[in-house]
Design a protein around this motif. Sequence first.
Motif, PDB file in Angstrom:
ATOM      1  N   LEU A 131       0.845  -1.207   0.000  1.00 41.62           N
ATOM      2  CA  LEU A 131       0.000   0.000   0.000  1.00 41.62           C
ATOM      3  C   LEU A 131       0.879   1.255   0.000  1.00 41.62           C
ATOM      4  O   LEU A 131       0.569   2.241  -0.670  1.00 41.62           O
ATOM      5  CB  LEU A 131      -0.925   0.012   1.227  1.00 41.62           C
ATOM      6  CG  LEU A 131      -2.072  -1.002   1.225  1.00 41.62           C
ATOM      7  CD1 LEU A 131      -2.751  -1.036   2.592  1.00 41.62           C
ATOM      8  CD2 LEU A 131      -3.101  -0.688   0.141  1.00 41.62           C
ATOM      9  N   MET A 132       1.982   1.203   0.755  1.00 40.32           N
ATOM     10  CA  MET A 132       2.910   2.340   0.799  1.00 40.32           C
ATOM     11  C   MET A 132       3.483   2.604  -0.592  1.00 40.32           C
ATOM     12  O   MET A 132       3.574   3.740  -1.047  1.00 40.32           O
ATOM     13  CB  MET A 132       4.066   2.058   1.767  1.00 40.32           C
ATOM     14  CG  MET A 132       3.645   1.876   3.205  1.00 40.32           C
ATOM     15  SD  MET A 132       3.225   3.450   3.987  1.00 40.32           S
ATOM     16  CE  MET A 132       2.781   2.873   5.614  1.00 40.32           C
ATOM     17  N   ILE A 133       3.866   1.509  -1.263  1.00 36.34           N
ATOM     18  CA  ILE A 133       4.412   1.649  -2.621  1.00 36.34           C
ATOM     19  C   ILE A 133       3.365   2.263  -3.551  1.00 36.34           C
ATOM     20  O   ILE A 133       3.680   3.058  -4.430  1.00 36.34           O
ATOM     21  CB  ILE A 133       4.876   0.260  -3.165  1.00 36.34           C
ATOM     22  CG1 ILE A 133       6.084  -0.233  -2.361  1.00 36.34           C
ATOM     23  CG2 ILE A 133       5.218   0.330  -4.649  1.00 36.34           C
ATOM     24  CD1 ILE A 133       6.445  -1.696  -2.616  1.00 36.34           C
ATOM     25  N   ALA A 134       2.093   1.928  -3.287  1.00 30.15           N
ATOM     26  CA  ALA A 134       1.010   2.434  -4.136  1.00 30.15           C
ATOM     27  C   ALA A 134       0.611   3.859  -3.757  1.00 30.15           C
ATOM     28  O   ALA A 134      -0.308   4.423  -4.364  1.00 30.15           O
ATOM     29  CB  ALA A 134      -0.193   1.506  -4.045  1.00 30.15           C
ATOM     30  N   GLY A 135       1.281   4.423  -2.754  1.00 31.88           N
ATOM     31  CA  GLY A 135       1.049   5.834  -2.450  1.00 31.88           C
ATOM     32  C   GLY A 135       0.408   6.145  -1.117  1.00 31.88           C
ATOM     33  O   GLY A 135       0.152   7.308  -0.802  1.00 31.88           O
ATOM     34  N   SER A 184     -10.874  -2.685  12.628  1.00 37.17           N
ATOM     35  CA  SER A 184     -11.821  -2.712  13.756  1.00 37.17           C
ATOM     36  C   SER A 184     -12.225  -1.281  14.115  1.00 37.17           C
ATOM     37  O   SER A 184     -11.540  -0.323  13.765  1.00 37.17           O
ATOM     38  CB  SER A 184     -11.180  -3.373  14.973  1.00 37.17           C
ATOM     39  OG  SER A 184     -10.137  -2.555  15.476  1.00 37.17           O
ATOM     40  N   ARG A 185     -13.334  -1.170  14.812  1.00 33.12           N
ATOM     41  CA  ARG A 185     -13.849   0.133  15.216  1.00 33.12           C
ATOM     42  C   ARG A 185     -12.789   0.936  15.993  1.00 33.12           C
ATOM     43  O   ARG A 185     -12.629   2.139  15.777  1.00 33.12           O
ATOM     44  CB  ARG A 185     -15.099  -0.074  16.077  1.00 33.12           C
ATOM     45  CG  ARG A 185     -15.622   1.139  16.818  1.00 33.12           C
ATOM     46  CD  ARG A 185     -16.981   0.853  17.404  1.00 33.12           C
ATOM     47  NE  ARG A 185     -17.952   0.593  16.348  1.00 33.12           N
ATOM     48  CZ  ARG A 185     -18.711   1.541  15.770  1.00 33.12           C
ATOM     49  NH1 ARG A 185     -18.625   2.792  16.165  1.00 33.12           N
ATOM     50  NH2 ARG A 185     -19.559   1.218  14.820  1.00 33.12           N
ATOM     51  N   ILE A 186     -12.074   0.257  16.875  1.00 30.95           N
ATOM     52  CA  ILE A 186     -11.097   0.976  17.706  1.00 30.95           C
ATOM     53  C   ILE A 186      -9.979   1.545  16.842  1.00 30.95           C
ATOM     54  O   ILE A 186      -9.553   2.693  17.015  1.00 30.95           O
ATOM     55  CB  ILE A 186     -10.525   0.043  18.807  1.00 30.95           C
ATOM     56  CG1 ILE A 186     -11.654  -0.384  19.766  1.00 30.95           C
ATOM     57  CG2 ILE A 186      -9.396   0.721  19.559  1.00 30.95           C
ATOM     58  CD1 ILE A 186     -11.268  -1.484  20.752  1.00 30.95           C
ATOM     59  N   MET A 187      -9.509   0.775  15.870  1.00 29.41           N
ATOM     60  CA  MET A 187      -8.451   1.262  14.973  1.00 29.41           C
ATOM     61  C   MET A 187      -8.981   2.353  14.045  1.00 29.41           C
ATOM     62  O   MET A 187      -8.337   3.391  13.859  1.00 29.41           O
ATOM     63  CB  MET A 187      -7.896   0.105  14.133  1.00 29.41           C
ATOM     64  CG  MET A 187      -7.065  -0.890  14.909  1.00 29.41           C
ATOM     65  SD  MET A 187      -5.495  -0.210  15.497  1.00 29.41           S
ATOM     66  CE  MET A 187      -4.444  -0.535  14.079  1.00 29.41           C
ATOM     67  N   LEU A 188     -10.140   2.127  13.458  1.00 26.64           N
ATOM     68  CA  LEU A 188     -10.677   3.102  12.494  1.00 26.64           C
ATOM     69  C   LEU A 188     -11.065   4.415  13.173  1.00 26.64           C
ATOM     70  O   LEU A 188     -11.043   5.483  12.552  1.00 26.64           O
ATOM     71  CB  LEU A 188     -11.875   2.512  11.744  1.00 26.64           C
ATOM     72  CG  LEU A 188     -11.527   1.391  10.758  1.00 26.64           C
ATOM     73  CD1 LEU A 188     -12.793   0.741  10.205  1.00 26.64           C
ATOM     74  CD2 LEU A 188     -10.653   1.918   9.611  1.00 26.64           C
ATOM     75  N   GLU A 213       0.205   7.168   2.517  1.00 24.29           N
ATOM     76  CA  GLU A 213       1.161   7.879   3.369  1.00 24.29           C
ATOM     77  C   GLU A 213       1.154   7.327   4.779  1.00 24.29           C
ATOM     78  O   GLU A 213       0.110   6.916   5.288  1.00 24.29           O
ATOM     79  CB  GLU A 213       0.829   9.372   3.369  1.00 24.29           C
ATOM     80  CG  GLU A 213       1.254  10.028   2.072  1.00 24.29           C
ATOM     81  CD  GLU A 213       0.908  11.494   2.019  1.00 24.29           C
ATOM     82  OE1 GLU A 213       0.978  12.156   3.069  1.00 24.29           O
ATOM     83  OE2 GLU A 213       0.553  11.965   0.924  1.00 24.29           O
ATOM     84  N   GLN A 214       2.343   7.333   5.375  1.00 28.10           N
ATOM     85  CA  GLN A 214       2.524   6.846   6.734  1.00 28.10           C
ATOM     86  C   GLN A 214       1.503   7.529   7.649  1.00 28.10           C
ATOM     87  O   GLN A 214       1.320   8.741   7.578  1.00 28.10           O
ATOM     88  CB  GLN A 214       3.943   7.197   7.205  1.00 28.10           C
ATOM     89  CG  GLN A 214       4.418   6.389   8.384  1.00 28.10           C
ATOM     90  CD  GLN A 214       5.324   5.235   7.946  1.00 28.10           C
ATOM     91  OE1 GLN A 214       6.154   5.410   7.066  1.00 28.10           O
ATOM     92  NE2 GLN A 214       5.148   4.081   8.569  1.00 28.10           N
ATOM     93  N   GLY A 215       0.832   6.739   8.467  1.00 30.96           N
ATOM     94  CA  GLY A 215      -0.121   7.323   9.411  1.00 30.96           C
ATOM     95  C   GLY A 215      -1.541   7.385   8.888  1.00 30.96           C
ATOM     96  O   GLY A 215      -2.475   7.644   9.643  1.00 30.96           O
ATOM     97  N   ASN A 216      -1.724   7.184   7.586  1.00 26.22           N
ATOM     98  CA  ASN A 216      -3.082   7.160   7.048  1.00 26.22           C
ATOM     99  C   ASN A 216      -3.638   5.738   7.076  1.00 26.22           C
ATOM    100  O   ASN A 216      -2.902   4.776   7.188  1.00 26.22           O
ATOM    101  CB  ASN A 216      -3.101   7.704   5.623  1.00 26.22           C
ATOM    102  CG  ASN A 216      -2.918   9.216   5.601  1.00 26.22           C
ATOM    103  OD1 ASN A 216      -2.857   9.856   6.661  1.00 26.22           O
ATOM    104  ND2 ASN A 216      -2.809   9.781   4.418  1.00 26.22           N
ATOM    105  N   SER A 217      -4.956   5.639   6.963  1.00 24.90           N
ATOM    106  CA  SER A 217      -5.616   4.340   7.041  1.00 24.90           C
ATOM    107  C   SER A 217      -5.613   3.632   5.688  1.00 24.90           C
ATOM    108  O   SER A 217      -6.274   4.074   4.744  1.00 24.90           O
ATOM    109  CB  SER A 217      -7.060   4.519   7.520  1.00 24.90           C
ATOM    110  OG  SER A 217      -7.787   3.323   7.287  1.00 24.90           O
TER     111      SER A 217
END
Length: 305
Positions: free
Chosen positions: A24-28, A69-73, A30-34
Amino acid sequence: MTKSLLDAIKERPLLGDGAMGTQLMIAGLEQGNSGELWNLTHPERVLAIQRRYVEAGSECLLTNTFGGSRIMLNRHSHADDVVAINAAAVGIAREAFGGRDGYVIGDIGPFGGLMEPYGEFTEAQVLDAFREQAKALVDAGADAIIIETQTSLEELRLGLMAAREAGASCAIGSMAYDVTLDGSTFRTMMGIDPERAAEFMQEHGADIVALNCGTGMDMERARQAVLRYLQITGLPIMAQPNAGQPKLVDMKVIYDETPAQMVTGVAPLLQAGASIIGGCCGSTPDHIRAFREAIDQFQMAKAVS
Ligand SMILES: [Zn+2]
């Protein structure tokens, strides 16, 4: 789909997939985004990654829902999208198989915090979050649920309970081990060794016992974990090691074990008794393609012997 996942692995080992996060990082991303939000906003990019794994030979795809999960999102203010994100992920993985036979494994990662008395989350909150995510994945048609990168038995227990309650036809418990400083053994961050984990998973309704990720857990250490599991349980085993040790280069974490290096561990892992083999952090479609060849060769050698 003719056979269930559990029936299929009675006949032959299956190939899992490689990393999602690093892809996903390679596909763009950004660090810290979901990355999980991409199931709704950029489904074509998630699909492209999973299609590459299928083209490389993957027969099992983990849904892009590690932090679903709800807590992560909630950390990304998307708690209200739990069901939509998880359902979309199952659909994307199924689409990636393009009509071929393949298994969609609904992925549940750690909730990302600590439970009382060490942390702020109650057991009920964590169980509710896992229940909601597991139900969304199963209702959308996932063939199995994996509770992965687990380090504590308390959290693992809640995840397995949620998978069972959701009606998952296969529940996989997967631990993340770290090699100890002296290199003599490995256990989870919370001090759980593979024997205890296997015993616990068997007691708590896992159909497959697994390991993934961790620190210093290369293919050889994964093989040792498989053997240690087998001392305790007759349940099938899944292994998804990282592509080597994480290294910090230019403030980025990279994994640099090549497909050629990593693939040497595939036959020994199969020999030890692993039923599903895939890769965790840093593994790519090229790693999976190499694994495919090694598994096919192993099976052919077995058939003629
Ligand atoms: Zn990993």
